[in-house]
Enzyme design. Structure first.
Site, PDB file in Angstrom:
ATOM      1  N   GLU A  33     -79.685  30.081   3.528  1.00 44.75           N
ATOM      2  CA  GLU A  33     -79.984  31.510   3.388  1.00 44.75           C
ATOM      3  C   GLU A  33     -81.461  31.754   3.034  1.00 44.75           C
ATOM      4  OE1 GLU A  33     -79.741  35.313   3.762  1.00 44.75           O
ATOM      5  OE2 GLU A  33     -78.133  33.990   4.437  1.00 44.75           O
ATOM      6  N   HIS A  57     -84.098  30.075   4.193  1.00 50.88           N
ATOM      7  CA  HIS A  57     -84.848  30.095   5.463  1.00 50.88           C
ATOM      8  C   HIS A  57     -84.560  31.383   6.230  1.00 50.88           C
ATOM      9  CE1 HIS A  57     -84.296  25.575   4.987  1.00 50.88           C
ATOM     10  NE2 HIS A  57     -85.603  25.684   5.108  1.00 50.88           N
ATOM     11  N   GLY A 100     -91.889  30.158   1.564  1.00 49.89           N
ATOM     12  CA  GLY A 100     -91.085  30.451   0.382  1.00 49.89           C
ATOM     13  C   GLY A 100     -91.823  30.147  -0.915  1.00 49.89           C
ATOM     14  N   LYS A 112     -90.446  29.084  -3.489  1.00 44.96           N
ATOM     15  CA  LYS A 112     -89.849  27.930  -4.176  1.00 44.96           C
ATOM     16  C   LYS A 112     -90.809  26.728  -4.137  1.00 44.96           C
ATOM     17  CE  LYS A 112     -86.621  25.110  -2.674  1.00 44.96           C
ATOM     18  NZ  LYS A 112     -86.658  23.678  -3.000  1.00 44.96           N
TER      19      LYS A 112
END
Ligand code: PAF
Length: 281
Positions: A37, A39, A149, A151
């Site tokens: 999810e 990506h 992202g 992250k």
């Protein structure tokens, strides 16, 4: 528009030039596949930010160290293809290793200021591989925007620096980390966790919540922040690879939280090394 799958770098570059000549803007999401999810949220942002979205799937050998998980890295092209289609991708670029790295490949892109800490310190050569492949992908796909992202916080900062220093004509959009309901950051590597480890892996998120609370209550000592992170992780079977507090822009280690800082950690479980981070201030 039906999603087009392209394997050849030359063909992808030709397609990109055609789009650009027609005045069509390109949004790009580079991935190593085994999509989740997180990506898909990047693909949606690419789609909102440009006329077409290109997703690349390439497990890049040069960013894995000799004892890392290159061979075991999860791959499932059929599933990824469907997910990309459903998320609205227009092009899926899926090159082979031999077309991306010719036998006598000899040019590398190295960043020399932001790579000495965090993942750069514990994975020597990793960001040289990341910068090289992303520079190549940018030359092939020629996007107006590239979505990455948050992250991978250090990767994001290094690629921003690369785009700035090499004058790459792409704007980077940073997208928030997508989390499982219990707070664990989504990652293709979560699949490697045993059921017990999966339950424990929420410790990364818990440690972040803990330091946010400490910061909100006035804590400004980096050592105390790091100790708090470690104390949450040490209650589990996970082993702290690093837990650091660094300047949010320069990534230099800080002792006192005066300017915005990045708190970043990596934790090793038996089958997976997980990362997470937060910005304080
Ligand atoms: O974040 C990743 O998945 C990879 O490092 C990237 C940016 C696709 C380069 O291989």
């Amino acid at each position: 528009m039906n999603m087009k799958i392209i394997q050849s770098p030359e063909e992808m570059q030709k397609q990109a030039r055609l789009l650009i000549r027609s005045g069509i803007s390109i949004g790009f999401v580079p991935t190593m596949g085994f999509l989740h999810e997180g990506h898909l949220s990047l693909i949606r942002i690419a789609k909102e930010s440009a006329d077409v979205a290109v997703v690349s799937i390439f497990v890049n050998p040069s960013q894995f160290g000799p004892n890392e998980d290159l061979d075991a890295y999860p791959r499932d092209f059929e599933r990824d293809e469907k997910l990309c289609r459903d998320a609205g991708a227009d092009f899926l670029f899926y090159p082979s290793v031999s077309t991306m790295y010719l036998n006598d490949h000899s040019i590398w892109v190295s960043e020399e200021s932001l790579t000495g800490v965090l993942c750069g310190a514990s994975r020597p050569g990793h960001f040289r591989g990341v910068c090289t492949i992303v520079a190549k992908l940018l030359n092939i796909v020629q996007p107006d925007v590239m979505v990455l992202g948050e992250k991978d916080a250090q990767q994001l900062r290094i690629l921003r620096r690369m785009v700035r220093d090499l004058n790459c004509p792409a704007t980077i959009i940073a997208a928030p980390t997508i989390r499982e309901p219990d707070g664990l950051a989504m990652s293709s590597r979560n699949k490697y966790l045993t059921p017990d480890e999966r339950a424990e892996a929420v410790c990364l998120f818990k440690s972040i919540e803990k330091v946010k609370e400490l910061f909100a209550n006035g804590e400004r000592d980096a050592e105390k922040i790091k100790t708090a992170v470690r104390s949450v992780i040490e209650k589990t079977s996970g082993r702290v690879d690093y837990a650091e507090v660094v300047d949010n822009e320069t990534l230099r280690l800080v002792q006192t939280l005066e300017k915005p800082v990045l708190v970043a950690l990596a934790v090793k479980f038996s089958g997976a090394r997980l990362i997470d981070n937060t910005v304080l201030g």
